[in-house]
Scaffold this motif. Structure first.
Motif, PDB file in Angstrom:
ATOM      1  N   LEU A   1      11.820  10.794  -3.340  1.00  0.00           N
ATOM      2  CA  LEU A   1      11.555  10.012  -2.132  1.00  0.00           C
ATOM      3  C   LEU A   1      10.083   9.623  -2.042  1.00  0.00           C
ATOM      4  CD1 LEU A   1      13.762  12.040   0.373  1.00  0.00           C
ATOM      5  CD2 LEU A   1      14.225   9.757  -0.519  1.00  0.00           C
ATOM      6  N   PHE A   2       9.203  10.522  -2.475  1.00  0.00           N
ATOM      7  CA  PHE A   2       7.765  10.236  -2.451  1.00  0.00           C
ATOM      8  C   PHE A   2       7.419   9.078  -3.378  1.00  0.00           C
ATOM      9  CE2 PHE A   2       3.591  10.919  -4.439  1.00  0.00           C
ATOM     10  CZ  PHE A   2       2.774  10.821  -3.319  1.00  0.00           C
ATOM     11  N   VAL A   3       7.928   9.118  -4.590  1.00  0.00           N
ATOM     12  CA  VAL A   3       7.631   8.072  -5.569  1.00  0.00           C
ATOM     13  C   VAL A   3       8.210   6.729  -5.115  1.00  0.00           C
ATOM     14  CG1 VAL A   3       8.070   7.291  -7.929  1.00  0.00           C
ATOM     15  CG2 VAL A   3       7.397   9.657  -7.506  1.00  0.00           C
ATOM     16  N   CYS A   4       9.411   6.751  -4.552  1.00  0.00           N
ATOM     17  CA  CYS A   4       9.998   5.504  -4.044  1.00  0.00           C
ATOM     18  C   CYS A   4       9.125   4.897  -2.953  1.00  0.00           C
ATOM     19  CB  CYS A   4      11.401   5.762  -3.511  1.00  0.00           C
ATOM     20  SG  CYS A   4      12.636   6.092  -4.784  1.00  0.00           S
ATOM     21  N   GLY A   5       8.671   5.724  -2.022  1.00  0.00           N
ATOM     22  CA  GLY A   5       7.790   5.232  -0.966  1.00  0.00           C
ATOM     23  C   GLY A   5       6.491   4.688  -1.517  1.00  0.00           C
ATOM     24  N   LEU A   6       5.946   5.371  -2.526  1.00  0.00           N
ATOM     25  CA  LEU A   6       4.690   4.931  -3.138  1.00  0.00           C
ATOM     26  C   LEU A   6       4.841   3.555  -3.778  1.00  0.00           C
ATOM     27  CD1 LEU A   6       1.895   6.324  -3.439  1.00  0.00           C
ATOM     28  CD2 LEU A   6       2.624   7.074  -5.707  1.00  0.00           C
ATOM     29  N   ILE A   7       5.910   3.380  -4.524  1.00  0.00           N
ATOM     30  CA  ILE A   7       6.149   2.103  -5.205  1.00  0.00           C
ATOM     31  C   ILE A   7       6.376   0.980  -4.195  1.00  0.00           C
ATOM     32  CG2 ILE A   7       7.743   0.856  -6.705  1.00  0.00           C
ATOM     33  CD1 ILE A   7       8.183   3.499  -8.210  1.00  0.00           C
TER      34      ILE A   7
ATOM     35  N   VAL B   1       5.456   0.738  -0.922  1.00  0.00           N
ATOM     36  CA  VAL B   1       4.273   0.370  -0.148  1.00  0.00           C
ATOM     37  C   VAL B   1       3.272  -0.387  -1.019  1.00  0.00           C
ATOM     38  CG1 VAL B   1       2.301   1.240   1.168  1.00  0.00           C
ATOM     39  CG2 VAL B   1       4.548   2.276   1.477  1.00  0.00           C
ATOM     40  N   HIS B   2       3.069   0.088  -2.242  1.00  0.00           N
ATOM     41  CA  HIS B   2       2.136  -0.612  -3.123  1.00  0.00           C
ATOM     42  C   HIS B   2       2.602  -2.044  -3.377  1.00  0.00           C
ATOM     43  CE1 HIS B   2      -0.995  -0.774  -6.314  1.00  0.00           C
ATOM     44  NE2 HIS B   2      -0.182  -1.707  -6.790  1.00  0.00           N
ATOM     45  N   HIS B   3       3.885  -2.214  -3.619  1.00  0.00           N
ATOM     46  CA  HIS B   3       4.411  -3.558  -3.884  1.00  0.00           C
ATOM     47  C   HIS B   3       4.211  -4.476  -2.682  1.00  0.00           C
ATOM     48  CE1 HIS B   3       7.063  -6.804  -5.141  1.00  0.00           C
ATOM     49  NE2 HIS B   3       7.730  -6.663  -4.006  1.00  0.00           N
TER      50      HIS B   3
ATOM     51  N   ILE C   1      -6.153  -1.174  -2.835  1.00  0.00           N
ATOM     52  CA  ILE C   1      -4.733  -1.008  -2.534  1.00  0.00           C
ATOM     53  C   ILE C   1      -4.240   0.353  -3.011  1.00  0.00           C
ATOM     54  CG2 ILE C   1      -2.407  -1.903  -2.981  1.00  0.00           C
ATOM     55  CD1 ILE C   1      -3.994  -3.707  -1.188  1.00  0.00           C
ATOM     56  N   GLY C   2      -4.661   0.772  -4.214  1.00  0.00           N
ATOM     57  CA  GLY C   2      -4.158   2.016  -4.799  1.00  0.00           C
ATOM     58  C   GLY C   2      -4.511   3.243  -3.986  1.00  0.00           C
TER      59      GLY C   2
ATOM     60  N   LEU D   1       6.728  -4.664   6.034  1.00  0.00           N
ATOM     61  CA  LEU D   1       7.572  -3.783   5.230  1.00  0.00           C
ATOM     62  C   LEU D   1       6.807  -2.544   4.785  1.00  0.00           C
ATOM     63  CD1 LEU D   1       9.523  -6.403   3.088  1.00  0.00           C
ATOM     64  CD2 LEU D   1      10.329  -5.105   5.059  1.00  0.00           C
ATOM     65  N   GLY D   2       5.502  -2.691   4.515  1.00  0.00           N
ATOM     66  CA  GLY D   2       4.708  -1.514   4.178  1.00  0.00           C
ATOM     67  C   GLY D   2       4.625  -0.552   5.340  1.00  0.00           C
ATOM     68  N   GLY D   3       4.388  -1.071   6.556  1.00  0.00           N
ATOM     69  CA  GLY D   3       4.366  -0.212   7.738  1.00  0.00           C
ATOM     70  C   GLY D   3       5.720   0.407   8.028  1.00  0.00           C
TER      71      GLY D   3
END
Length: 572
Positions: free
Chosen positions: A296-302, A304-306, A340-341, A368-370
């Motif tokens: 779930l963490f990695v999905c959120g990271l990808i 938000v970054h996108h 951004i990173g 979408l990031g928020g």
């Protein structure tokens, strides 16, 4: 995704995963009273504390007694901090020419409760409101104590699941003391030195006044920043020394300092899954929970970054490409030194845990990031989460998944070889329903009353609604982040957010301890061909799906309040 951000994300995940096992093993030895490398320093202090406080470390408590001590300890910490905040003008290091923002009774109460519940919801500007004495003796001390109390509850919860035919969960005061001496204090010393090395101030000097190149006077606040900065992250608290929090160069001067602070937030909650696996005698159970958290963490990271790298396509004539000369498109509200990173990593880490620190403005993220940041908090501290709270939040969610699976196959649900009967199901339901029964009504009251709508000084409409929903969700999750467009320093918000904080802290811990107490009284039964394996890939998928469905069913109806808010604003 640019190369620098990808390397930063991969390195972060690799370091956290590599340290899960050694840190988890260390915490298991600490709470099992096994030998550790710091015993010769900590044991004499521990014995002295027990002697002064008249605590018998050999006497254990049942679930009710443990929960009572936890609540009373939080209440005592709140009263002490409230007194310090109300009397700070009579205490050392008060600079009347610079501390110009008064602490009203409702704001002081809100701040005291927010720090004693690890919410650290800050409706004040730190450098203009808090003295060095209030920061160190009040806020910093509560960061240690509240974090240690949460870790103690997490350990008691694990004991209940691990023990058989036992009516005790341990001793709260012993777990609290060992959390402080063996875990938080050593971590804070090491982390504080690293931050000082990176340029974070640690002094008690008077505020400095300089003349800028424009020949204007500028006040430079100083203080014991490093001490508060490390424990706000290590204890999953998040309250900043300065109003700008992690965006201030004194709190977060370099990209390396930012990376270290994010590690400090995640390492202990992540490693606690390994502690859980060791204490219940099934290490695979701990790795399964960690794997779900990491996914779930990695999905959120990808995501938000996108969304942040993609920017807002409706804005014309903007170069959206990352290059050596620019960090990317949506840099509004972000520090150039993080780009951004670094901003995305911090936003995702802090919204997943109970740490409301930030190095960028959540309100300036793309829609979408928020949304991802909001969903992270709506999940309920299950992705790493706070000290102790993250682990028992994930296990309670796993119990829901086990219960649903049992209904589908017509078997009594079991977890770790123990039955989940009617009494346990009541605790699970109390836990699962607490968030929507608090967050949604408070949001509805705020958007349907003049005092609630008065806080929307910048944005209205759907985004204003999101700001209010984000605020109550953050307070319930004991997180403390906000969409800064909401002016929350009013009696209405100071008091209603307090309700969300207390339920999010005590209203979840008490059912969790009761659930563990009921589990500890049972005897484990051997697995059979009909037992659902809760350490398998299939169960991991089931648990992840269950979490997403629970959030969707609980909060998607809140979208219907958007048009209601529009009508109310038009009526004004």
């Amino acid at each position: 995704m640019d190369f620098y951000s990808a390397i930063q994300y991969v390195l972060f995940v690799v370091i956290v995963t590599a340290l899960v096992k050694p840190l988890g093993g260390y915490m298991e030895r600490v709470f099992s009273r096994q030998r550790t490398t710091v015993d010769r320093f900590c044991l004499p202090v521990e014995r002295l504390i027990y002697r002064i406080s008249f605590v018998d470390p050999n006497v254990e408590m049942n679930g009710k007694e443990y929960a009572t001590c936890f609540v009373l300890f939080g209440f005592a910490g709140t009263l002490l901090l409230y007194a310090i905040l109300r009397l700070q003008q009579f205490l050392p290091w008060f600079f009347p020419e610079y501390h110009t923002t008064p602490l009203s009774a409702d704001l002081a109460l809100n701040t005291a409760i927010s720090f004693s519940t690890t919410s650290t919801w800050q409706a004040y500007a730190g450098e203009k409101t808090m003295t060095y004495f209030s920061q160190m003796v009040g806020l910093c001390a509560q960061n240690f104590l509240a974090g240690a109390a949460g870790l103690a509850v997490g350990v008691a919860f694990i004991r209940g699941l691990a023990r058989q035919l036992s009516d005790t969960l341990g001793n709260f005061w012993v777990d609290l003391t060992r959390s402080l001496l063996w875990i938080l204090l050593p971590g804070a010393v090491i982390g504080g030195l690293l931050l000082v090395w990176q340029g974070v101030p640690m002094n008690f000097r008077h505020y400095g006044v300089i003349t800028t190149v424009e020949r204007t006077q500028q006040v430079i606040p100083q203080g014991p920043v490093a001490a508060l900065e490390i424990i706000k992250n290590l204890g999953t608290n998040g309250g900043g020394f300065f109003n700008a929090n992690g965006a201030h160069p004194y709190e977060n001067p370099t990209s390396l300092a930012n990376f270290l602070e994010m590690l400090a937030i995640v390492l202990l909650p992540a490693a606690f899954t390994n502690t859980f696996g060791r204490m219940v005698g099934q290490p695979r159970q701990g790795w399964l929970l960690y794997s779900v958290m990491l996914l779930l963490f990695v999905c959120g990271l990808i995501f938000v970054h996108h969304f942040e790298q993609r920017g807002i396509r409706q804005v014309g004539n903007v170069n959206f490409r990352h290059s050596r000369l620019q960090s990317g498109p949506n840099m509004e509200g972000k520090e150039v030194r993080f780009g951004i990173g670094g901003s995305t990593l911090t936003a995702v880490v802090t919204s997943n845990t109970a740490t409301g620190s930030n190095n960028s403005m959540d309100d300036s993220y793309t829609s979408l990031g928020g949304m991802v940041l909001l969903v992270n908090m709506l999940l309920g501290e299950i992705v790493f989460g706070g000290l102790g709270t993250g682990l028992y939040s994930m296990v309670m969610a796993a119990a829901v998944a086990v219960f649903l699976a049992g209904l589908m196959v017509g078997r009594t649900p079991e977890y770790l070889g123990k039955k989940i009967g009617p009494a346990q199901n009541k605790m699970i339901m109390l836990y699962a329903l607490a968030a929507p029964l608090v967050v949604l009504p408070l949001t509805a009251i705020a958007v349907s009353t003049k005092v609630g709508l008065a806080g929307l000084t910048i944005n209205g409409g759907p985004h204003g609604f999101s700001e209010i929903l984000f605020a109550y969700t953050s307070c319930f999750a004991n997180n403390g982040q906000s969409f800064a467009g909401l002016s929350a320093s009013t009696p209405f918000y100071n008091l209603t957010t307090v309700l969300a904080m207390m339920v999010g802290r005590f209203g979840l811990a008490i059912p969790a301890l009761a659930f563990a107490d009921l589990f500890g009284r049972q005897k484990s039964t051997p697995t059979s061909s009909g037992t659902l394996p809760t350490d398998s890939l299939v169960f991991g998928v089931l648990l992840t799906t269950c979490l997403i469905v629970m959030v969707a069913l609980s909060y998607l109806p809140a979208l219907a309040l958007g048009p209601v808010l529009e009508r109310l604003l038009i009526a004004r």
